[in-house]
Design a protein around this motif. Sequence first.
Motif, short mmCIF file in Angstrom:
data_model
loop_
_atom_site.label_atom_id
_atom_site.label_comp_id
_atom_site.label_asym_id
_atom_site.label_seq_id
_atom_site.Cartn_x
_atom_site.Cartn_y
_atom_site.Cartn_z
N LEU A 1 -6.37 -2.47 6.52
CA LEU A 1 -5.26 -3.18 7.18
C LEU A 1 -4.31 -2.22 7.90
O LEU A 1 -3.47 -2.66 8.69
CB LEU A 1 -4.48 -4.03 6.17
CG LEU A 1 -5.28 -5.13 5.47
CD1 LEU A 1 -4.39 -5.91 4.52
CD2 LEU A 1 -5.91 -6.08 6.47
N PHE B 1 -13.34 -10.20 -0.23
CA PHE B 1 -12.61 -9.19 -1.00
C PHE B 1 -11.52 -9.85 -1.84
O PHE B 1 -11.33 -9.52 -3.02
CB PHE B 1 -12.00 -8.14 -0.05
CG PHE B 1 -11.13 -7.14 -0.74
CD1 PHE B 1 -11.67 -6.14 -1.53
CD2 PHE B 1 -9.74 -7.21 -0.62
CE1 PHE B 1 -10.86 -5.22 -2.19
CE2 PHE B 1 -8.92 -6.29 -1.28
CZ PHE B 1 -9.49 -5.29 -2.06
N LYS C 1 1.30 2.70 -6.93
CA LYS C 1 0.74 1.96 -8.08
C LYS C 1 -0.27 2.81 -8.84
O LYS C 1 -0.24 2.87 -10.07
CB LYS C 1 0.07 0.66 -7.59
CG LYS C 1 1.07 -0.36 -7.06
CD LYS C 1 0.39 -1.41 -6.20
CE LYS C 1 -0.06 -0.80 -4.90
NZ LYS C 1 -0.69 -1.66 -3.94
N ARG D 1 5.28 -9.83 3.84
CA ARG D 1 4.85 -9.96 2.45
C ARG D 1 6.01 -10.03 1.45
O ARG D 1 5.82 -10.44 0.30
CB ARG D 1 3.96 -8.77 2.08
CG ARG D 1 2.61 -8.85 2.73
CD ARG D 1 1.78 -7.69 2.35
NE ARG D 1 0.38 -7.92 2.68
CZ ARG D 1 -0.60 -7.15 2.26
NH1 ARG D 1 -0.35 -6.11 1.51
NH2 ARG D 1 -1.84 -7.43 2.60
N MET E 1 0.84 -1.20 0.00
CA MET E 1 0.00 0.00 0.00
C MET E 1 0.88 1.26 0.00
O MET E 1 1.87 1.31 0.74
CB MET E 1 -0.87 0.02 1.27
CG MET E 1 -1.90 -1.08 1.29
SD MET E 1 -2.64 -1.31 2.92
CE MET E 1 -1.63 -2.61 3.61
N GLU F 1 -10.90 -9.96 -5.94
CA GLU F 1 -9.64 -9.63 -6.62
C GLU F 1 -9.28 -10.72 -7.64
O GLU F 1 -8.93 -10.42 -8.79
CB GLU F 1 -8.50 -9.49 -5.61
CG GLU F 1 -8.57 -8.24 -4.75
CD GLU F 1 -7.34 -8.09 -3.83
OE1 GLU F 1 -6.84 -6.97 -3.71
OE2 GLU F 1 -6.91 -9.10 -3.22
N ILE G 1 -13.79 0.08 0.14
CA ILE G 1 -13.01 -1.12 0.49
C ILE G 1 -13.16 -1.42 1.99
O ILE G 1 -13.35 -2.58 2.39
CB ILE G 1 -11.51 -0.93 0.12
CG1 ILE G 1 -11.35 -0.66 -1.38
CG2 ILE G 1 -10.69 -2.15 0.54
CD1 ILE G 1 -11.78 -1.77 -2.31
N CYS H 1 -2.82 -3.16 -9.10
CA CYS H 1 -3.33 -4.19 -8.19
C CYS H 1 -3.43 -3.66 -6.76
O CYS H 1 -2.66 -2.81 -6.35
CB CYS H 1 -2.39 -5.39 -8.17
SG CYS H 1 -2.25 -6.21 -9.77
N GLY H 2 -4.36 -4.23 -6.01
CA GLY H 2 -4.39 -3.95 -4.58
C GLY H 2 -3.14 -4.55 -3.95
O GLY H 2 -2.55 -5.51 -4.49
N ASP I 1 -9.01 4.60 3.64
CA ASP I 1 -9.66 3.45 3.00
C ASP I 1 -8.69 2.28 2.87
O ASP I 1 -8.67 1.58 1.86
CB ASP I 1 -10.25 3.86 1.64
CG ASP I 1 -11.35 2.89 1.21
OD1 ASP I 1 -11.92 2.20 2.10
OD2 ASP I 1 -11.61 2.78 0.00
N ASP J 1 -8.94 -1.77 -6.91
CA ASP J 1 -9.74 -1.37 -5.73
C ASP J 1 -10.97 -0.58 -6.14
O ASP J 1 -12.06 -0.79 -5.62
CB ASP J 1 -8.89 -0.49 -4.79
CG ASP J 1 -7.99 -1.33 -3.89
OD1 ASP J 1 -8.07 -2.56 -3.95
OD2 ASP J 1 -7.20 -0.73 -3.14
N PHE K 1 -14.61 -4.95 3.63
CA PHE K 1 -13.94 -5.73 4.68
C PHE K 1 -14.88 -5.91 5.88
O PHE K 1 -14.97 -6.99 6.45
CB PHE K 1 -12.65 -5.03 5.15
CG PHE K 1 -11.41 -5.43 4.38
CD1 PHE K 1 -11.30 -5.17 3.02
CD2 PHE K 1 -10.36 -6.07 5.01
CE1 PHE K 1 -10.15 -5.53 2.31
CE2 PHE K 1 -9.21 -6.44 4.31
CZ PHE K 1 -9.11 -6.16 2.95
C1 S3P Z 1 -4.62 -4.03 0.58
C2 S3P Z 1 -4.27 -2.94 -0.20
C3 S3P Z 1 -5.26 -1.96 -0.68
C4 S3P Z 1 -6.66 -2.59 -0.76
C5 S3P Z 1 -7.02 -3.25 0.52
C6 S3P Z 1 -6.02 -4.34 0.94
C7 S3P Z 1 -3.55 -4.92 1.02
O1 S3P Z 1 -4.86 -1.48 -1.97
O2 S3P Z 1 -6.69 -3.53 -1.81
O3 S3P Z 1 -7.07 -2.26 1.50
O4 S3P Z 1 -3.85 -6.05 1.46
O5 S3P Z 1 -2.36 -4.54 0.93
P1 S3P Z 1 -3.64 -0.44 -2.17
O6 S3P Z 1 -2.37 -1.20 -2.18
O7 S3P Z 1 -3.92 0.16 -3.51
O8 S3P Z 1 -3.71 0.53 -1.07
#
Ligand code: S3P
Length: 272
Positions: free
Chosen positions: A208, A145, A103, A225, A99, A149, A133, A166-167, A205, A122, A137
């Motif tokens: 996590l 969720f 991106k 990760r 996050m 994806e 988002i 991508c998220g 938003d 997202d 959750f």
């Molecule tokens: C997440 C990242 C978010 C979004 C969600 C979960 C993650 O997207 O998909 O909150 O698990 O890292 P961004 O990376 O665009 O913030």
Amino acid sequence: MDKLEKLRNDLFMCDEVIIDMLRMRCQIVQELINYKQENGIPTVQPQEEDRKKKRFNEKLADYEYRKSIMGVYDNILYHSKRIQSHELFGLNIFLIGFMGVGKSTISAALKETFAMDVVEMDEIIAKRNGMSISEIFEFHGEEYFRNEETNLLKECQNKKNQIISCGGGVAMRQINVDEMRKSGKIVLLTASPDTILERVSSSHDRPLLENNKTIEHITSLMEAREPAYQNAADIVINTDGKSAYEICEEIIAKIQPFREEAQAVQAAASVH
Ligand code: S3P
């Protein structure tokens, strides 16, 4: 020949010249982008577009259909950008990473520069579900969720030359990585925890991180990760202290060997 027929004929001839010129223009665009590539000249030069538009606006200053012509010219430029993107990419680009690594910013810059289609995961998932988002959750749970994806990634196979933003959690599922590999290359963007904290601090938003926006939490989630991100990535780009255009330029340079490889495979397949 009566007058009407003559006018129609003139118009047809005029269109023929336009079509031939456009064809020539497409070829020059192709050559230009290849020349830049071969000689290490930056491909992303947004100021060029403004310069050209200004010049033509001046040239047409007194013409009553200036706006119409400039509208057509905008269209020409739009398609010219798309031709460039086909020359440079020709496959899907999946932007992955934690996050706040940028991106969405990079996707927007590539859209602006090359008129590429962007899949903002997202945003699409939120829209489809009619909620944010964080609400997804809260009401459906994380697993729901994550399935959304995966389904969206499968849909991305139907088109080429898209940027998929991508998220941050997408690369955590191996099935997602397999899906992405089917139609494109995976670009991992990275940044230091400090940069991430700074970039996410005003957003609400990201469930996590909400209520836990600290260097410690970000660092430990990033470390957990990291192996999955690295395992998925074809290309890794650190974004700390770089402008969006510098990052785009780096993506373009690093994608070229893959692009050439894909072209060679295609050429070999068409021979058989
Ligand atoms: C997440 C990242 C978010 C979004 C969600 C979960 C993650 O997207 O998909 O909150 O698990 O890292 P961004 O990376 O665009 O913030």
